[in-house]
Design a protein around this motif. Structure first.
Motif, PDB file in Angstrom:
ATOM      1  N   LYS B  48       0.827  -1.213   0.000  1.00 39.95           N
ATOM      2  CA  LYS B  48       0.000   0.000   0.000  1.00 39.95           C
ATOM      3  C   LYS B  48       0.860   1.261   0.000  1.00 39.95           C
ATOM      4  O   LYS B  48       0.663   2.180  -0.803  1.00 39.95           O
ATOM      5  CB  LYS B  48      -0.933  -0.007   1.233  1.00 39.95           C
ATOM      6  N   SER B  49       1.827   1.275   0.902  1.00 40.99           N
ATOM      7  CA  SER B  49       2.705   2.455   0.965  1.00 40.99           C
ATOM      8  C   SER B  49       3.508   2.595  -0.326  1.00 40.99           C
ATOM      9  O   SER B  49       3.703   3.712  -0.835  1.00 40.99           O
ATOM     10  CB  SER B  49       3.663   2.349   2.149  1.00 40.99           C
ATOM     11  N   THR B  50       3.935   1.464  -0.856  1.00 42.98           N
ATOM     12  CA  THR B  50       4.684   1.496  -2.110  1.00 42.98           C
ATOM     13  C   THR B  50       3.842   2.126  -3.213  1.00 42.98           C
ATOM     14  O   THR B  50       4.315   2.975  -3.976  1.00 42.98           O
ATOM     15  CB  THR B  50       5.085   0.057  -2.502  1.00 42.98           C
ATOM     16  N   PHE B  93       1.963  11.124   5.922  1.00 43.18           N
ATOM     17  CA  PHE B  93       2.807   9.934   6.024  1.00 43.18           C
ATOM     18  C   PHE B  93       2.378   9.033   7.172  1.00 43.18           C
ATOM     19  O   PHE B  93       1.869   9.492   8.188  1.00 43.18           O
ATOM     20  CB  PHE B  93       4.268  10.345   6.246  1.00 43.18           C
ATOM     21  N   GLN B  94       2.664   7.773   6.968  1.00 44.04           N
ATOM     22  CA  GLN B  94       2.384   6.791   8.005  1.00 44.04           C
ATOM     23  C   GLN B  94       3.159   7.130   9.280  1.00 44.04           C
ATOM     24  O   GLN B  94       2.676   6.954  10.383  1.00 44.04           O
ATOM     25  CB  GLN B  94       2.792   5.399   7.486  1.00 44.04           C
ATOM     26  N   MET B  95       4.388   7.614   9.082  1.00 50.93           N
ATOM     27  CA  MET B  95       5.258   7.885  10.234  1.00 50.93           C
ATOM     28  C   MET B  95       5.247   9.360  10.653  1.00 50.93           C
ATOM     29  O   MET B  95       6.179   9.825  11.276  1.00 50.93           O
ATOM     30  CB  MET B  95       6.693   7.472   9.927  1.00 50.93           C
ATOM     31  N   CYS B 164      -3.364   9.667   2.258  1.00 52.39           N
ATOM     32  CA  CYS B 164      -3.108   9.452   3.674  1.00 52.39           C
ATOM     33  C   CYS B 164      -2.707   8.003   3.866  1.00 52.39           C
ATOM     34  O   CYS B 164      -3.431   7.083   3.491  1.00 52.39           O
ATOM     35  CB  CYS B 164      -4.370   9.718   4.504  1.00 52.39           C
ATOM     36  N   ASP B 165      -1.541   7.824   4.453  1.00 51.18           N
ATOM     37  CA  ASP B 165      -1.056   6.466   4.669  1.00 51.18           C
ATOM     38  C   ASP B 165      -1.308   6.081   6.117  1.00 51.18           C
ATOM     39  O   ASP B 165      -0.595   6.540   7.015  1.00 51.18           O
ATOM     40  CB  ASP B 165       0.438   6.409   4.322  1.00 51.18           C
ATOM     41  N   GLU B 166      -2.332   5.289   6.349  1.00 56.00           N
ATOM     42  CA  GLU B 166      -2.707   4.852   7.691  1.00 56.00           C
ATOM     43  C   GLU B 166      -2.758   6.010   8.673  1.00 56.00           C
ATOM     44  O   GLU B 166      -2.037   6.023   9.666  1.00 56.00           O
ATOM     45  CB  GLU B 166      -1.686   3.827   8.220  1.00 56.00           C
TER      46      GLU B 166
HETATM   47 MG   LIG Z   1       2.520   1.073   4.821  1.00 56.98          MG
END
Ligand SMILES: [Mg+2]
Ligand SMILES: Nc1ncnc2c1ncn2[C@@H]1O[C@H](COP(=O)(O)OP(=O)(O)OP(=O)(O)O)[C@@H](O)[C@H]1O
Lengths: 468, 235
Positions: B48-50, B93-95, B164-166
Motif C-alpha cells: 500500500k505504501s509502495t 505519512f504513516q510515520m 493518507c497512509d494509515e
Molecule cells: Mg505502509
C-alpha cells in the motif's frame, strides 16, 4: 509567504551552538592569520610599487672617475654608441703626425747642416786650408749665411716632398693597423660590433654621494659606513617613516632599518665624518630597501651600513672622496625582465663607448633590476606570498573537510525530513539552498570576523622591516 | 464527477534482485474519479505504501504507469514532478515525518508555503484542535497530536489529491474517528480527492470507493453508494 524553513536556521544555530562556535572560532583564527599575512604583504607590495613612480626610482646608475662633461652626459643620454675606432684613429694620427713632423724637421736640419759643412770642407781642401779651427770658422760663417736659404731650398725640393708624404703615409698606416688590432679586442669583449644596435635614450641625473664614517654614540669609534646623498636630489627619493628631511646643515636623516637595528632614535646626535648632526628623520630610500652596501653582498648589513640625507650645504662641507654617481631613467620603460636585461645591455654599450671617447672612466654600473638593495626585500616578500598561498590552500581543504563531515552528519540526521520535504513539493534546488545556508553563514561570519581581525592586526606590521 | 481523474495501469514494482527479489506490485489496475473518497485496504506488506509512493511521484514503477488527468507521471521531468507534488498533492505519512525543530504552526506553514491556494493556517489549526499546542515542538506532542499536525500540513495545501497512509494506525478509537472526520471534511468541503490507506475494514463504510489489495494485485474494487459519516463508524 516567507519560506518557513528559514526559521530552522537560527534554531539549528541555537541548538548546536557549541559545534558552530568551535567551527567559527577555528575559521576566524585561520582566516585572521591568512588575511593578516595577505594584507600585510599587500600593503608592503603596494608601498614598494607606489614608491617606484612616486619616489622616482632610478632604472640604474653608474659612477665615473671624475665629473662628466656636459657633452658626455648629452652623448650618454642619446643612447648612441661613440665611434671608438675613429676616436682611437684620430688620437693615433695626432700623435703620429707630431712625431713624424718632429722627425722630419730634425732630419732636414741634420742634412742641410751636413751639406753646408761638406761644401765648405771641399772648398777648403781645394784651397789647401788644413787648419781645423780655420775650417770650423768657415763652416760657421757659411751656416750663418746660407742655412736658412738652404733649408728653404731643401724644403721645396720634390725629393723632400715625396719623402715627407711617404713618411706620413707610412705612419698613418701603422696607426690604423694598431688601432684595428686593439679595437677588435675591445669590440669583441663588449660586443660593440652589433648591427642590430638600437639606441636606448635616457634621462641622466647627478646623484653624487660620499661614504663617510658614522659614530652612533660619539665615542670616537667608527660604528658604520654611511652613504650620504643630498636632500635636493631629484631621483631616488626617500619616504619618511618618522620625522622629516634635514633643513639645516646640522641635521641629518638616516635609514630607519639601520636606526632600528643600532638603536638610534629621532633627536639623537650622531657623528658623521667627524661632525655632529642631530637625527631629524628616519627614512627609507626607494633604491635602498635593504642595507646592501655593495651589490655583491649576499646579505644586507643593517648594522654596518647606513644611508643618509644631508642638506647640500652640509654635504659639500664633507671631506671624503666624492663619488661621481649618476642615475638614469629610461625614456621608454622596459616591459618585462627580458626587456630590462636588453635595455641595460644596450645602454651599457653607449655608456662604455661614450665614456671612453670622453677620456672618462666607469667605476661602477648597476641597473636597478639587478640591485640587491632594491630587490632583496620584494623577492623575499614574494617568497612569503607562496607560503601564504600554500597555507591558504591548506585552510580551504580543512574547511572543506569540516563541512563535508558536518553536512554529511546533518544529512544522515535529516534523511526523513529531506524525504518529507521532497514529497511535499520542495525542489532539489530549494533544499540545497536550505542545507547550504548554514555552512555559508558560518563561513561568511568566520571570514568577515577573521578578515576584520587580520586587517586590524596587520596594521602594526604594515611596513617592511627586513630584520625580523 | 470527472472520469478517470487518477488512473493506475498495469503497475508493477519489485524490490531486490535475484534470490532476494520480491514482487510487491504485480500488475495493479484501478481508476479513481475526481472528488472520490477512496480507501485502499490490504494486509500489512501488501504494497500500500509502495503504491502511494508511486502515485506521489516519490518512487517509480518498474512497468505500467500512473496518470493524473491524463498526464503520465513517467513523462514528467524532475521539475514537473516537483510542481505536481507541490501544487496538487497532499501527503500524510504513516510515520508523521514532522520537522523536529519547527513548532506545530510552523510545520503547518510549510504546507501552506508550498501551495498556490492554501487554507488559512489558523483555521486549520483550530479545526484540528491544536490551538493549545500551536507553539509546541513535535517531541512535545502525543502520537495523535503529531498525526493531526501531519494531516494539517497536507490539508492546508488544499490539494487536489490528498493521500493518507494509515492516518489512524497508531491512534485510539476516539482520536481515530476525529481524524477521519477531518479527512472527510476535506473531501466534502474542499472537494479534494482522497486516497486513504488503512487496514481497518470498518473504515471502508465511509468511502465512495473501496479497493482491496492482496499479493500485489487488486482483489476487490467496489463502489459504495451507501457511505456513512465517519462519526457513525464503529469497530
Ligand atoms: Mg505502509
Ligand atoms: N525500499 C524498499 N526496499 C526493499 N523492500 C521494500 C522497500 N519498500 C518496501 N519494501 C517491501 O515491500 C513490501 C511492501 O511494503 P509496503 O511498505 O508497501 O507495505 P504496506 O502495505 O504499506 O504495509 P503496512 O501496512 O505495514 O504499512 C514489504 O514487504 C516491504 O518489505
Amino acid at each position: 509567504m516567507r519560506n518557513p524553513l528559514i526559521k530552522r536556521i537560527p534554531k539549528e544555530l541555537a541548538s548546536d551552538w557549541h559545534k558552530y562556535l568551535v567551527i567559527i572560532l577555528f575559521m576566524v583564527g585561520m582566516i585572521g592569520v591568512i588575511s593578516g599575512m595577505y594584507v600585510g604583504r599587500e600593503s608592503m607590495v603596494y608601498s614598494i610599487n607606489k614608491g617606484k613612480t612616486e619616489l622616482n626610482l632610478e632604472d640604474g646608475c653608474f659612477e665615473l672617475s671624475h665629473r662628466a662633461s656636459p657633452e658626455l652626459l648629452e652623448n650618454i643620454s642619446s643612447g648612441e654608441m661613440a665611434d671608438v675606432r675613429q676616436y682611437f684613429i684620430d688620437e693615433g694620427m695626432k700623435e703620429a703626425d707630431k712625431e713624424v713632423a718632429d722627425a722630419i724637421e730634425k732630419e732636414l736640419n741634420e742634412q742641410v747642416t751636413k751639406a753646408i759643412e761638406d761644401g765648405v770642407r771641399a772648398q777648403c781642401v781645394a784651397m789647401g786650408v788644413t787648419d781645423e779651427d780655420m775650417i770650423q770658422s768657415y763652416v760657421d760663417a757659411a751656416m750663418e749665411e746660407n742655412f736658412e736659404e738652404a733649408l728653404k731650398e731643401a724644403r721645396n725640393s720634390d725629393e723632400f716632398k715625396e719623402a715627407v708624404d711617404e713618411a706620413y703615409a707610412e705612419a698613418h698606416d701603422a696607426v690604423i693597423e694598431a688601432v684595428d688590432e686593439e679595437w677588435n679586442d675591445i669590440a669583441e669583449e663588449y660586443k660593440l660590433n652589433d648591427d642590430n644596435f638600437k639606441p636606448t635614450t635616457v634621462k641622466i641625473y647627478e646623484h653624487f654621494y660620499r661614504n663617510e664614517s658614522e659614530d652612533n654614540n660619539n665615542d670616537g669609534v667608527e660604528d658604520a659606513t654611511v652613504r650620504i646623498f643630498k636632500s635636493d636630489s631629484e631621483i631616488d627619493l626617500a619616504s619618511f617613516v618618522e620625522g622629516r628631511a634635514p633643513e639645516n646643515k646640522n641635521e641629518i636623516a638616516i635609514d630607519r632599518n639601520h636606526a632600528d637595528t643600532v638603536g638610534i632614535k629621532l633627536g639623537d646626535k650622531i657623528t658623521v665624518g667627524g661632525r655632529e648632526y642631530e637625527v631629524v628623520g628616519l627614512l627609507s630610500y626607494v633604491n635602498y630597501l635593504t642595507m646592501h652596501e655593495s651589490n655583491t653582498d649576499l646579505m644586507f648589513d643593517a648594522f654596518g651600513f647606513d644611508v643618509a640625507m644631508l642638506t647640500p650645504e652640509a654635504f659639500n662641507e664633507l671631506t671624503s672622496r666624492l663619488h661621481y654617481n649618476y642615475s638614469f631613467l629610461y625614456d621608454v620603460k622596459p616591459e618585462d625582465k627580458v626587456a630590462q636585461a636588453d635595455y641595460s645591455e644596450r645602454f651599457l654599450k653607449a655608456l662604455i663607448t661614450q665614456t671612453l671617447v670622453d677620456d672618462n672612466e666607469i667605476k661602477d654600473y648597476l641597473p636597478t633590476y639587478l640591485s640587491q638593495a632594491r630587490n632583496f626585500a620584494p623577492s623575499d616578500i614574494e617568497g612569503d606570498s607562496v607560503g601564504t598561498a600554500i597555507f591558504c590552500y591548506i585552510l580551504i581543504a580543512v574547511i572543506a573537510f569540516i563541512f563535508a563531515i558536518t553536512i554529511s552528519s546533518t544529512i544522515d540526521k535529516e534523511a526523513s525530513v529531506i524525504g518529507t520535504l521532497r514529497a511535499s513539493g520542495y525542489s532539489k534546488g530549494e533544499l540545497i539552498v536550505h542545507y547550504m545556508s548554514m555552512p555559508v553563514i558560518v563561513t561568511l561570519a568566520g571570514a568577515a570576523i577573521g578578515n576584520a581581525l587580520g586587517y586590524t592586526g596587520s596594521r602594526q606590521y604594515g611596513d617592511y622591516a627586513p630584520h625580523r | 464527477m470527472e472520469e478517470n481523474f487518477l488512473e493506475i495501469k498495469d503497475l508493477k514494482k519489485s524490490f531486490g534482485t535475484g534470490e532476494a527479489k520480491q514482487d510487491v506490485l504485480r500488475g495493479m489496475n484501478f481508476t479513481v474519479k475526481k472528488g472520490e473518497f477512496c480507501v485502499l485496504l490490504g494486509p500489512s506488506g501488501s504494497g500500500k505504501s509502495t503504491l502511494l509512493n508511486i502515485i506521489g511521484g516519490i518512487d517509480t514503477p518498474d512497468s505500467g504507469f500512473v496518470s493524473i488527468k491524463g498526464d503520465k507521471l513517467e513523462d514528467m521531468d524532475e521539475k514537473q514532478l516537483t510542481i505536481y507534488r507541490r501544487k496538487h498533492l497532499g501527503y500524510v505519512f504513516q510515520m508523521y515525518n514532522l520537522i523536529p525543530n519547527l513548532n506545530v504552526k510552523e510545520n503547518i506553514e510549510v504546507g501552506a508555503y508550498l501551495s498556490d491556494k492554501p487554507l488559512d493556517v489558523e483555521e486549520v489549526i483550530t479545526t484540528l484542535g491544536l490551538q493549545d499546542h500551536k507553539y509546541k515542538y513535535p517531541n512535545q506532542l502525543s502520537g495523535g497530536q503529531q498525526q493531526r499536525v501531519s494531516i494539517g500540513r497536507a490539508v492546508v495545501k488544499n490539494p487536489d489529491i490528498l493521500m493518507c497512509d494509515e492516518p489512524t494506525g497508531a491512534l485510539d478509537y476516539k482520536t481515530s474517528k476525529e481524524i477521519l472526520s477531518l479527512i472527510e471534511d476535506c473531501n466534502s468541503k474542499y472537494g479534494s480527492t482522497i486516497i486513504m490507506v488503512t487496514h481497518n475494514e470498518a473504515i471502508k463504510y465511509m468511502a465512495d470507493h473501496v479497493i482491496k489489495l492482496r499479493d500485489g494485485v487488486v482483489r476487490h474494487n467496489d463502489l459504495n453508494d451507501k457511505k456513512i459519516p465517519a462519526s457513525e463508524l464503529e469497530w
